[in-house]
Write a protein that holds these residues in place. Structure first.
Motif, PDB file in Angstrom:
ATOM      1  N   THR A  68       0.550  -0.635   0.039  1.00  0.00           N
ATOM      2  CA  THR A  68       0.136   0.213   0.143  1.00  0.00           C
ATOM      3  C   THR A  68       1.095   1.327   0.613  1.00  0.00           C
ATOM      4  OG1 THR A  68      -1.326  -1.181   1.577  1.00  0.00           O
ATOM      5  CG2 THR A  68      -1.900   1.011   1.412  1.00  0.00           C
ATOM      6  N   HIS A  71      -3.412   4.594   1.772  1.00  0.00           N
ATOM      7  CA  HIS A  71      -4.548   3.650   2.618  1.00  0.00           C
ATOM      8  C   HIS A  71      -5.783   4.674   2.667  1.00  0.00           C
ATOM      9  CE1 HIS A  71      -1.962   1.619   4.931  1.00  0.00           C
ATOM     10  NE2 HIS A  71      -2.114   1.122   4.642  1.00  0.00           N
ATOM     11  N   GLY A 102      -7.517  -5.140   4.286  1.00  0.00           N
ATOM     12  CA  GLY A 102      -7.261  -3.980   5.156  1.00  0.00           C
ATOM     13  C   GLY A 102      -5.293  -4.517   5.582  1.00  0.00           C
ATOM     14  N   VAL A 170      -7.601   5.026   9.389  1.00  0.00           N
ATOM     15  CA  VAL A 170      -8.450   4.624   8.087  1.00  0.00           C
ATOM     16  C   VAL A 170      -9.204   3.449   8.634  1.00  0.00           C
ATOM     17  CG1 VAL A 170      -7.102   3.004   6.648  1.00  0.00           C
ATOM     18  CG2 VAL A 170      -6.334   4.612   7.067  1.00  0.00           C
TER      19      VAL A 170
END
Length: 441
Positions: A68, A71, A102, A170
């Motif tokens: 990532t 995010h 996630g 997030v």
């Protein structure tokens, strides 16, 4: 745990592969609304019996989504916030929940905080977000903790309060935007105390969120208790299902189901026979006639089942431990379900039948399995909860088998003939390499 999860069946999609996104993110590319291709498949998922869409990574990343960069931004290869909002609305219109993936154990090397480290050295303002050492002198790149030896995946420092605040932000951001929960990637690599610190704060604003962690080996129940997660992934049962069917050794499956009963005393696992990280179940099984048995076990044992997109059509694909080794199990899908080959639809209908069976017996969510008859190639199991039960009969032999089915009344799914229905000595005649689910008096 949120009450809605008790009737949930996830359809699990790896978006970057599904929509045919480029393998690597082009530099400074404008968003391309590929995420909207999923909308054409939502009716297909709902008609199969799915009540939720479990997405793989959708946030800005360099390559496969688990490296990532941001995010809080949809991967431009998939689109932008408007495309996410459209998918949420389309899913809601069909009664589908949304689970996001996630990745909070590690980030990509292009993650801004780590890019600052590479540019500014030890004086970088967020250097403490990572576990670094500087053995090479001024101007040299630091050594850093990474995920399982993958240098492109830079591990976060989970002892750092700022990292906890960032992850919490997030999670709550996307829950507020319409997500219903999170699958926490590589949760096993993160100290359970980190999850225990942030999850109560997430639940304070989103009490109905479902939070499940990816845990492969180890003490599942202990991890759930220490972390505060709702559940973890049930890899033990996944392995036992295909291994027992391949070896025609149902003692292995019975042992795993007994352990599964113990987990259910503490939490309700996320169950599956396929996902984006493993060889497709249709390729894993030595005998394709045993695919129905694998599904029958999945749909009749306690848990929150997930179907990996394509498995319901019999997609094949072998995971390989090499660069690009996941490509075969993460293919692009056609624009609409109507373009799928005809040969896959009978298996889709079997998934729909078993999803209907589970919907008719919602207590299966927390069902424990009692083994009533066991041999290498035959098993009769009784999933039961709340004073209700079913019988699951498996026959992996090359010949028909008459198996004990006390008080068995009728075949609700699968293939079998009940002898002396409702009697204490009732039996079920199961064809070779077949299975049956029975009601009983």
């Amino acid at each position: 745990m949120a009450a809605w999860i008790e009737t949930t069946l996830w359809w699990h999609v790896y978006p970057l592969g599904f929509v045919g996104a480029p393998r690597a993110a082009p530099e400074q590319a404008e968003p391309v609304p590929r995420l909207r291709r999923l909308e054409a498949w939502l009716d297909y998922a709902a008609e199969m019996g799915a009540t939720g869409l479990a997405l793989g990574p959708i946030f800005a990343a360099s390559t496969h989504g688990y490296d990532t960069i941001d995010h809080l931004r949809i991967d431009p290869r998939l689109g932008d916030d408007a495309d996410f909002d459209a998918l949420v609305a389309a899913a809601r219109a069909r009664g589908l929940r949304l689970l996001l993936d996630g990745v909070f154990n590690h980030v990509g090397r292009d993650f801004p905080a780590f890019a600052e480290v590479l540019r500014l050295g030890p004086e970088a303002p967020r250097a403490h977000w990572f576990r670094l050492s500087w053995p090479r002198g001024p101007g040299a790149e630091p050594d850093y903790a990474c995920f399982e030896g993958h240098r492109q995946l830079v591990a976060l420092n989970h002892d750092e309060p700022e990292v906890a605040t960032y992850v919490e932000g997030v999670m709550t951001h996307w829950l507020a935007r319409g997500a219903d929960g999170w699958r926490l990637d590589a949760a096993y690599a993160v100290p359970p105390a980190f999850w225990a610190r942030i999850l109560p704060r997430v639940r304070a604003t989103h009490p109905e969120a479902y939070l499940v962690g990816e845990v492969i080996h180890g003490d599942y129940a202990g991890f759930v208790a220490e972390s505060g997660l709702d559940a973890v992934t049930q890899y033990e049962l996944w392995k036992a299902i295909w291994s027992a069917l391949n070896d025609r050794n149902l003692y292995e499956l019975a042992h795993a189901l007994e352990r599964h009963n113990g987990f259910l005393d503490r939490f309700v696992p996320l169950t599956f026979v396929g996902n984006h990280d493993v060889t497709r179940i249709a390729s894993r099984l030595a005998n394709p006639r045993h695919l129905g048995a694998a599904l029958a076990v999945l749909f009749t044992c306690g848990g929150v089942p997930a179907i990996y997109a394509g498995d319901e059509q019999g997609f094949v694909g072998i995971k390989e431990e090499r660069a690009g080794g996941d490509d075969a199990i993460r293919p692009e899908f056609p624009a609409t379900p109507a373009e799928l080959p005809a040969e896959g639809w009978p298996l889709y209908r079997l998934h729909r039948e078993l999803a209907g069976l589970r919907r008719a017996h919602p207590w299966l969510h927390r069902a424990r399995i009692r083994i009533d008859h066991l041999a290498n190639r035959q098993m009769v199991a009784c999933p039961q909860a709340d004073g209700q039960g079913l019988l699951l009969a498996l026959n992996l032999d090359d010949a028909p088998a008459a198996l004990p089915a006390p008080r068995g009344r009728a075949v609700e799914a699968g293939d079998g003939q009940v002898i002396d229905p409702g009697a204490a000595g009732a039996r079920v005649l199961v064809p070779p390499h077949a299975w049956a689910v029975l009601s009983f008096a």
